[in-house]
Motif scaffolding. Sequence first.
Motif, PDB file in Angstrom:
ATOM      1  N   LEU A 106       0.832  -1.202   0.000  1.00  0.00           N
ATOM      2  CA  LEU A 106       0.000   0.000   0.000  1.00  0.00           C
ATOM      3  C   LEU A 106       0.869   1.256   0.000  1.00  0.00           C
ATOM      4  N   ALA A 107       1.994   1.194   0.717  1.00  0.00           N
ATOM      5  CA  ALA A 107       2.899   2.347   0.729  1.00  0.00           C
ATOM      6  C   ALA A 107       3.380   2.672  -0.672  1.00  0.00           C
ATOM      7  N   GLN A 108       3.724   1.639  -1.432  1.00  0.00           N
ATOM      8  CA  GLN A 108       4.181   1.880  -2.810  1.00  0.00           C
ATOM      9  C   GLN A 108       3.060   2.458  -3.658  1.00  0.00           C
ATOM     10  N   ALA A 109       1.836   1.942  -3.448  1.00  0.00           N
ATOM     11  CA  ALA A 109       0.696   2.469  -4.208  1.00  0.00           C
ATOM     12  C   ALA A 109       0.465   3.943  -3.882  1.00  0.00           C
ATOM     13  N   LEU A 110       0.596   4.311  -2.621  1.00  0.00           N
ATOM     14  CA  LEU A 110       0.436   5.711  -2.232  1.00  0.00           C
ATOM     15  C   LEU A 110       1.514   6.579  -2.881  1.00  0.00           C
ATOM     16  N   ILE A 111       2.750   6.095  -2.864  1.00  0.00           N
ATOM     17  CA  ILE A 111       3.841   6.850  -3.475  1.00  0.00           C
ATOM     18  C   ILE A 111       3.579   7.043  -4.965  1.00  0.00           C
ATOM     19  N   ASP A 112       3.092   5.983  -5.623  1.00  0.00           N
ATOM     20  CA  ASP A 112       2.819   6.064  -7.065  1.00  0.00           C
ATOM     21  C   ASP A 112       1.730   7.080  -7.384  1.00  0.00           C
ATOM     22  N   HIS A 113       0.856   7.373  -6.423  1.00  0.00           N
ATOM     23  CA  HIS A 113      -0.269   8.277  -6.672  1.00  0.00           C
ATOM     24  C   HIS A 113      -0.068   9.663  -6.060  1.00  0.00           C
ATOM     25  N   LEU A 114       1.123   9.925  -5.534  1.00  0.00           N
ATOM     26  CA  LEU A 114       1.389  11.268  -5.011  1.00  0.00           C
ATOM     27  C   LEU A 114       1.492  12.253  -6.161  1.00  0.00           C
ATOM     28  N   PRO A 115       0.789  13.384  -6.108  1.00  0.00           N
ATOM     29  CA  PRO A 115       0.922  14.389  -7.167  1.00  0.00           C
ATOM     30  C   PRO A 115       2.345  14.939  -7.198  1.00  0.00           C
ATOM     31  N   PRO A 116       2.838  15.316  -8.350  1.00  0.00           N
ATOM     32  CA  PRO A 116       4.181  15.913  -8.403  1.00  0.00           C
ATOM     33  C   PRO A 116       4.217  17.236  -7.644  1.00  0.00           C
ATOM     34  N   ASN A 117       5.300  17.470  -6.924  1.00  0.00           N
ATOM     35  CA  ASN A 117       5.417  18.704  -6.155  1.00  0.00           C
ATOM     36  C   ASN A 117       6.901  18.994  -5.939  1.00  0.00           C
ATOM     37  N   LYS A 118       7.314  20.206  -6.283  1.00  0.00           N
ATOM     38  CA  LYS A 118       8.721  20.577  -6.181  1.00  0.00           C
ATOM     39  C   LYS A 118       9.199  20.651  -4.734  1.00  0.00           C
ATOM     40  N   ALA A 119       8.267  20.625  -3.794  1.00  0.00           N
ATOM     41  CA  ALA A 119       8.670  20.664  -2.396  1.00  0.00           C
ATOM     42  C   ALA A 119       9.297  19.358  -1.953  1.00  0.00           C
ATOM     43  N   VAL A 120       8.997  18.264  -2.677  1.00  0.00           N
ATOM     44  CA  VAL A 120       9.484  16.944  -2.302  1.00  0.00           C
ATOM     45  C   VAL A 120      10.617  16.531  -3.232  1.00  0.00           C
ATOM     46  N   ASP A 121      11.756  16.187  -2.625  1.00  0.00           N
ATOM     47  CA  ASP A 121      12.905  15.739  -3.410  1.00  0.00           C
ATOM     48  C   ASP A 121      12.765  14.264  -3.756  1.00  0.00           C
ATOM     49  N   ARG A 122      12.454  13.431  -2.749  1.00  0.00           N
ATOM     50  CA  ARG A 122      12.224  12.011  -3.009  1.00  0.00           C
ATOM     51  C   ARG A 122      11.432  11.411  -1.860  1.00  0.00           C
ATOM     52  N   VAL A 123      10.852  10.217  -2.116  1.00  0.00           N
ATOM     53  CA  VAL A 123      10.046   9.513  -1.117  1.00  0.00           C
ATOM     54  C   VAL A 123      10.518   8.068  -1.066  1.00  0.00           C
ATOM     55  N   GLU A 124      10.671   7.529   0.132  1.00  0.00           N
ATOM     56  CA  GLU A 124      11.149   6.159   0.286  1.00  0.00           C
ATOM     57  C   GLU A 124      10.265   5.381   1.257  1.00  0.00           C
ATOM     58  N   ILE A 125      10.259   4.050   1.086  1.00  0.00           N
ATOM     59  CA  ILE A 125       9.569   3.155   2.019  1.00  0.00           C
ATOM     60  C   ILE A 125      10.609   2.618   3.000  1.00  0.00           C
ATOM     61  N   ALA A 126      10.261   2.593   4.271  1.00  0.00           N
ATOM     62  CA  ALA A 126      11.181   2.101   5.288  1.00  0.00           C
ATOM     63  C   ALA A 126      10.479   1.094   6.180  1.00  0.00           C
ATOM     64  N   GLY A 127      11.255   0.069   6.623  1.00  0.00           N
ATOM     65  CA  GLY A 127      10.728  -0.898   7.589  1.00  0.00           C
ATOM     66  C   GLY A 127       9.488  -1.602   7.079  1.00  0.00           C
ATOM     67  N   PRO A 128       8.499  -1.794   7.961  1.00  0.00           N
ATOM     68  CA  PRO A 128       7.299  -2.560   7.579  1.00  0.00           C
ATOM     69  C   PRO A 128       6.340  -1.795   6.675  1.00  0.00           C
ATOM     70  N   GLY A 129       6.588  -0.503   6.442  1.00  0.00           N
ATOM     71  CA  GLY A 129       5.683   0.245   5.577  1.00  0.00           C
ATOM     72  C   GLY A 129       5.616   1.729   5.863  1.00  0.00           C
ATOM     73  N   PHE A 130       6.574   2.255   6.596  1.00  0.00           N
ATOM     74  CA  PHE A 130       6.627   3.701   6.816  1.00  0.00           C
ATOM     75  C   PHE A 130       7.003   4.391   5.501  1.00  0.00           C
ATOM     76  N   ILE A 131       6.483   5.584   5.310  1.00  0.00           N
ATOM     77  CA  ILE A 131       6.803   6.368   4.120  1.00  0.00           C
ATOM     78  C   ILE A 131       7.590   7.588   4.574  1.00  0.00           C
ATOM     79  N   ASN A 132       8.808   7.734   4.072  1.00  0.00           N
ATOM     80  CA  ASN A 132       9.686   8.837   4.451  1.00  0.00           C
ATOM     81  C   ASN A 132       9.787   9.850   3.313  1.00  0.00           C
TER      82      ASN A 132
END
Length: 584
Positions: free
Chosen positions: A85-111
């Motif tokens: 689900l974390a990956q699905a959420l990342i795939d559906h995040l709108p593009p935004n210049k405020a965010v450099d990158r997004v990663e999944i950590a551990g059991p499903g945290f989104i950083n």
Amino acid sequence: MTHLFEWGVTAPKYSDTPSHLTSMKETVTQLLDSALTSLVNEGTLPDDASFTPNVGPTKDKAHGDYATNIALVAAKRAGCSPRHLAQALIDHLPPNKAVDRVEIAGPGFINFFMSTASAFGVVEEILKKGHDFGRNNNGQGEPVQVEFVSANPTGPLHVGHGRGAAIGDCLCRLLEANGYQVTREFYYNDAGGQITKLALSAQARVQGLRPDDEHWPADGYRGEYINDLAQAYLAGETVVADDRTVTGKADADDLNAIQEFAVAYLRREQDLDLKAFGVEFDVYFLESSLYEHGKVEDTVRRLTDNGFTYEQDGATWLKTTAFGDDKDRVMRKQDGGYTYFLPDVAYHLDKWQRGFTTVINEQGADHHSTVTRVRAGLQALKAGIPEGWPEYVLHQMVMVTRSGQEVKISKRAGSYVTVRDLIDEVGRDATRFFLAARRVDSQLTFDIDLARSQTNENPVYYIQYAHARICSVLGKLADLGVERNLNECGGDLSLLTLDEEKDIANQLAQYPELIANAAGLREPHHLTHYLRDLAAQFHSHYNSHKVLIEDTALRDARVSLYLAVRQVIANGLGILAVNAPKAM
């Protein structure tokens, strides 16, 4: 601001340019809201539930700037693993210049790793808003009454009263910063057993007795202030307190006159203590007025008419067990006098009738037993007062130490350390800061040596020194012929590429949320911790990197960052009523 995701709500449109008026945390939350909505529309998530994306700063910057556990919370409803689900959420995040990158950590945290450009947008916002940065209108002018100190006029204010004064006043300032209309109230007993004991002690001094005399009143007050009071009475002095003016009659046999003068004299002393501490009140409420205006008797009648009283063993009892107390309580004693909590109930009914739907009582932990009784009495009145009203903030005791040893006695008070003693020893700024710097429900050790020290171990000195250092940078710039306004944002902020500079910006961006949360939690100590952390980040950068360099563009950008730090420190210290010096 609370963000609640509701299934089926159309996702808002966001610009791909970060707004200086939107915090990075809010940006991340909005992006997650949009991604969740997209997953609902696709059928990955059901449309009959709601989640609140819980976004917070990471403790380890190696894991990004912000993190959320929303994938772990929603995975069961999605019928898949949290990481999926974390990956699905990342795939559906709108593009935004405020965010450099997004990663999944551990059991499903989104950083979330925020871009440099988004991090430094807050600098411009701070310098634009100045004093108003961090303030909001969440309260929308709602009236709030805060009662604090409320010391009986039987002696100087002790250090426990000082802690209540620091916490109460800081809480008032926090609430005002959140848009509430605050009334500061001081309630005190001007009659009763304690006041009679005060009058008898003063009369004994007027008559020439000393505390070691065999005829000294039993349990009389022995501090040197009683002698000062007696001499002022005999001299016919006129004392002016905030709420009364009384002239001494110099009559040693007129106990009523001595009592009236003693109360006024010590009220004036308390006023002087509080003013030296930077605390003022809007309302002084006398316990005697409750009796004079029939409010206590009216309260008894209402409780009786509502069927919550009964007679037993010659006393009148209130059925407080009907409202959660462990046993019923006596409200009128066998001798006809009222127990202490009954006038408290009448007093709080008066607060409610004055229109205060939010009331906060800041008191010592020894008042803990009164909370249930007062609330039970208010519920028994059937006056439409909600359960859990009023709120209570109860602080623990204070121990004062010098050279590692507890300080117990004041020359002035005779048996305890006074607020004025501390102010004389370490100054108002350190006294206020130290007394507000710990959780209210934890005991506090006030180290006089530490409070007086000019070292990095002294938090108030450390924070004030950061403010003064930044002001010094402006002075050095002026010496170079460069005039820079305190709220002028100069230079290209994108040149600030160091990780520690980004960390400072992230810390600055958290200030508005901290102000909102500290007020909502009724916990001013969060502000003292925040300012200490911000000062530490600044000092570390200042000691490691030169600011007055030949590269004027980078110099100006760093000065802008420093000015934002200076402004936030000034704003935070202002809420604590601690000075922000330009030089030290």
